[in-house]
Design a protein around this motif. Structure first.
Motif, mmCIF file in Angstrom:
data_model
loop_
_atom_site.group_PDB
_atom_site.id
_atom_site.type_symbol
_atom_site.label_atom_id
_atom_site.label_comp_id
_atom_site.label_asym_id
_atom_site.label_seq_id
_atom_site.Cartn_x
_atom_site.Cartn_y
_atom_site.Cartn_z
ATOM 1 N N PHE A 278 13.175 17.523 -7.143
ATOM 2 C CA PHE A 278 12.226 16.613 -6.502
ATOM 3 C C PHE A 278 12.039 16.969 -5.028
ATOM 4 O O PHE A 278 10.924 16.912 -4.501
ATOM 5 N N ALA A 279 13.141 17.335 -4.362
ATOM 6 C CA ALA A 279 13.060 17.682 -2.941
ATOM 7 C C ALA A 279 12.132 18.867 -2.713
ATOM 8 O O ALA A 279 11.340 18.891 -1.760
ATOM 9 N N LYS A 280 12.198 19.860 -3.585
ATOM 10 C CA LYS A 280 11.339 21.039 -3.463
ATOM 11 C C LYS A 280 9.869 20.668 -3.627
ATOM 12 O O LYS A 280 9.010 21.105 -2.863
ATOM 13 N N GLU A 281 9.581 19.861 -4.638
ATOM 14 C CA GLU A 281 8.189 19.505 -4.909
ATOM 15 C C GLU A 281 7.599 18.617 -3.821
ATOM 16 O O GLU A 281 6.437 18.786 -3.424
ATOM 17 N N LEU A 282 8.387 17.653 -3.333
ATOM 18 C CA LEU A 282 7.848 16.631 -2.446
ATOM 19 C C LEU A 282 7.942 16.974 -0.966
ATOM 20 O O LEU A 282 7.460 16.210 -0.120
ATOM 21 N N ALA A 283 8.522 18.124 -0.638
ATOM 22 C CA ALA A 283 8.665 18.517 0.768
ATOM 23 C C ALA A 283 7.313 18.608 1.471
ATOM 24 O O ALA A 283 7.177 18.222 2.634
ATOM 25 N N SER A 284 6.311 19.092 0.779
ATOM 26 C CA SER A 284 4.990 19.259 1.395
ATOM 27 C C SER A 284 4.318 17.921 1.687
ATOM 28 O O SER A 284 3.335 17.863 2.425
ATOM 29 N N PHE A 285 4.853 16.831 1.111
ATOM 30 C CA PHE A 285 4.318 15.492 1.372
ATOM 31 C C PHE A 285 5.198 14.733 2.370
ATOM 32 O O PHE A 285 5.053 13.521 2.545
ATOM 33 N N LEU B 43 2.973 5.686 -4.414
ATOM 34 C CA LEU B 43 3.269 4.808 -3.283
ATOM 35 C C LEU B 43 4.108 5.526 -2.234
ATOM 36 O O LEU B 43 3.953 5.278 -1.029
ATOM 37 N N LEU B 44 4.994 6.419 -2.655
ATOM 38 C CA LEU B 44 5.817 7.180 -1.715
ATOM 39 C C LEU B 44 4.942 8.133 -0.899
ATOM 40 O O LEU B 44 5.115 8.280 0.312
ATOM 41 N N LYS B 45 3.996 8.788 -1.554
ATOM 42 C CA LYS B 45 3.092 9.700 -0.852
ATOM 43 C C LYS B 45 2.247 8.958 0.176
ATOM 44 O O LYS B 45 1.947 9.487 1.245
ATOM 45 N N ALA B 46 1.894 7.735 -0.135
ATOM 46 C CA ALA B 46 1.063 6.949 0.765
ATOM 47 C C ALA B 46 1.809 6.533 2.030
ATOM 48 O O ALA B 46 1.188 6.136 3.020
ATOM 49 N N ALA B 47 3.128 6.632 2.004
ATOM 50 C CA ALA B 47 3.931 6.197 3.153
ATOM 51 C C ALA B 47 3.949 7.220 4.277
ATOM 52 O O ALA B 47 4.343 6.900 5.400
ATOM 53 N N GLU B 48 3.606 8.452 4.011
ATOM 54 C CA GLU B 48 3.586 9.511 5.020
ATOM 55 C C GLU B 48 4.948 9.655 5.707
ATOM 56 O O GLU B 48 5.086 9.421 6.900
ATOM 57 N N GLY B 49 5.918 10.050 4.953
ATOM 58 C CA GLY B 49 7.263 10.238 5.512
ATOM 59 C C GLY B 49 8.285 9.357 4.820
ATOM 60 O O GLY B 49 9.140 8.761 5.486
ATOM 61 N N SER C 292 7.356 7.410 -11.294
ATOM 62 C CA SER C 292 6.434 6.273 -11.347
ATOM 63 C C SER C 292 6.015 5.785 -9.967
ATOM 64 O O SER C 292 4.908 5.254 -9.801
ATOM 65 N N PHE C 293 6.881 5.971 -8.968
ATOM 66 C CA PHE C 293 6.579 5.448 -7.635
ATOM 67 C C PHE C 293 6.108 6.529 -6.663
ATOM 68 O O PHE C 293 5.889 6.244 -5.479
ATOM 69 N N ILE C 294 5.911 7.746 -7.141
ATOM 70 C CA ILE C 294 5.451 8.823 -6.262
ATOM 71 C C ILE C 294 4.123 8.502 -5.566
ATOM 72 O O ILE C 294 3.968 8.800 -4.369
ATOM 73 N N ASP D 253 0.815 -1.211 0.000
ATOM 74 C CA ASP D 253 0.000 0.000 0.000
ATOM 75 C C ASP D 253 0.849 1.261 0.000
ATOM 76 O O ASP D 253 0.358 2.345 -0.354
ATOM 77 N N ALA D 254 2.113 1.134 0.411
ATOM 78 C CA ALA D 254 2.978 2.306 0.506
ATOM 79 C C ALA D 254 4.436 1.886 0.375
ATOM 80 O O ALA D 254 4.813 0.764 0.734
ATOM 81 N N LEU D 255 5.244 2.801 -0.149
ATOM 82 C CA LEU D 255 6.676 2.565 -0.298
ATOM 83 C C LEU D 255 7.406 3.598 0.566
ATOM 84 O O LEU D 255 7.305 4.793 0.326
ATOM 85 N N HIS D 256 8.127 3.122 1.571
ATOM 86 C CA HIS D 256 8.758 4.010 2.531
ATOM 87 C C HIS D 256 10.146 4.471 2.105
ATOM 88 O O HIS D 256 10.589 5.553 2.484
ATOM 89 N N VAL D 257 10.839 3.646 1.328
ATOM 90 C CA VAL D 257 12.191 3.981 0.884
ATOM 91 C C VAL D 257 12.379 3.603 -0.576
ATOM 92 O O VAL D 257 12.041 2.494 -0.987
ATOM 93 N N LEU D 258 12.920 4.538 -1.350
ATOM 94 C CA LEU D 258 13.310 4.279 -2.734
ATOM 95 C C LEU D 258 14.764 4.676 -2.897
ATOM 96 O O LEU D 258 15.121 5.834 -2.657
ATOM 97 N N VAL D 259 15.592 3.723 -3.275
ATOM 98 C CA VAL D 259 17.002 4.019 -3.529
ATOM 99 C C VAL D 259 17.270 3.841 -5.017
ATOM 100 O O VAL D 259 17.225 2.725 -5.542
#
Length: 243
Positions: free
Chosen positions: A179-186, A128-134, A124-126, A80-86
């Motif tokens: 990416f850091a600028k855009e995704l900071a709010s999430f 799932l990343l957003k669903a991780a909440e952090g 592509s994985f944003i 349901d969520a992806l907490h880490v993407l390397v």
């Protein structure tokens, strides 16, 4: 209820990627080991599973839109969520040809994996990343990606002149900041790390540190938590690197 944290590492069937996958699994994560070649990926997964680690294979070629799309769909069916993407997958095609004679096809192929690959995978994985909440995204960079270091005559990086690889890593730094600028709010952290001169197939094993040592900085940034930094460039010792 405690939900096990999920991680995806691209290019993880050997070298630094394999060490990162192992380290994240040892930290208690359920790790999806990304590999372009199924057989090599299966061998790597079996190696880690034999030590009791929670690791599964996900086929993914970061240079191919369809492959990345399929991988994202497959993962969405299982988690349901992806907490880490390397974003670890990377290539070095030609380490000997001077810039003026480098083949344009090789330059394009290098950018396809080293720059467009991480961009493609992250996009592509944003969901799932957003669903991780952090969540945390880690880009595997290089000291050669620092304009400061490659133009500093006192730095070892100034002695290397690889147009395709260097340019791709410089651009990756810029992509990381965007990416850091855009995704900071999430609450998604996006950082780039410099693993050092690691002994891998990429450099014909001429490096001076082990894959495990090179993986340490990526593992550290992958597990920083919600209060950690974002949009930064970090070295093997965890120190901030100059852009």
């Amino acid at each position: 209820m405690t939900v096990q944290r999920q991680a995806l590492v691209t290019g993880a069937n050997k070298g630094i990627g394999l060490a990162i996958a192992k380290g994240l699994a040892q930290a208690g994560m359920s790790v999806w080991l990304g590999a372009r070649d199924r057989q090599r990926g299966e061998r790597a997964v079996q190696e880690l599973q034999d030590t009791g680690l929670d690791v599964k294979l996900i086929e993914i070629d970061v240079a191919d839109d369809a492959s990345v799309g399929r991988a994202a769909s497959v993962l969405a069916e299982h988690i349901d969520a992806l907490h880490v993407l390397v974003n670890n997958a990377g290539i070095l095609i030609d380490a000997s040809t001077p810039p003026s004679k480098l083949r344009m096809d090789d330059i394009k192929a290098t950018f396809e994996v080293n720059l467009f690959g991480p961009i493609r995978v992250t996009q592509s994985f944003i969901p799932l990343l957003k669903a991780a909440e952090g969540a945390s995204v880690v880009m595997m960079g290089s000291g050669l990606g620092s304009l400061t270091l490659i133009t500093d005559p006192t730095s070892i990086y100034s002695t290397v002149n690889l147009l395709d690889y260097t340019a791709s890593k410089v651009a990756l730094n810029a992509a990381t900041v965007c990416f850091a600028k855009e995704l900071a709010s999430f609450d998604i952290k996006v950082n780039v790390v410099e693993p050092g001169h690691v002994q891998t197939d990429l450099n014909d094993n001429t490096g001076v540190t082990t894959p495990e040592e090179g993986a340490a900085s990526a593992i550290r940034l992958a597990t920083i938590g919600k209060d950690g930094p974002t949009g930064g460039f970090y070295g093997i010792d965890g120190a901030i690197q100059p852009w």
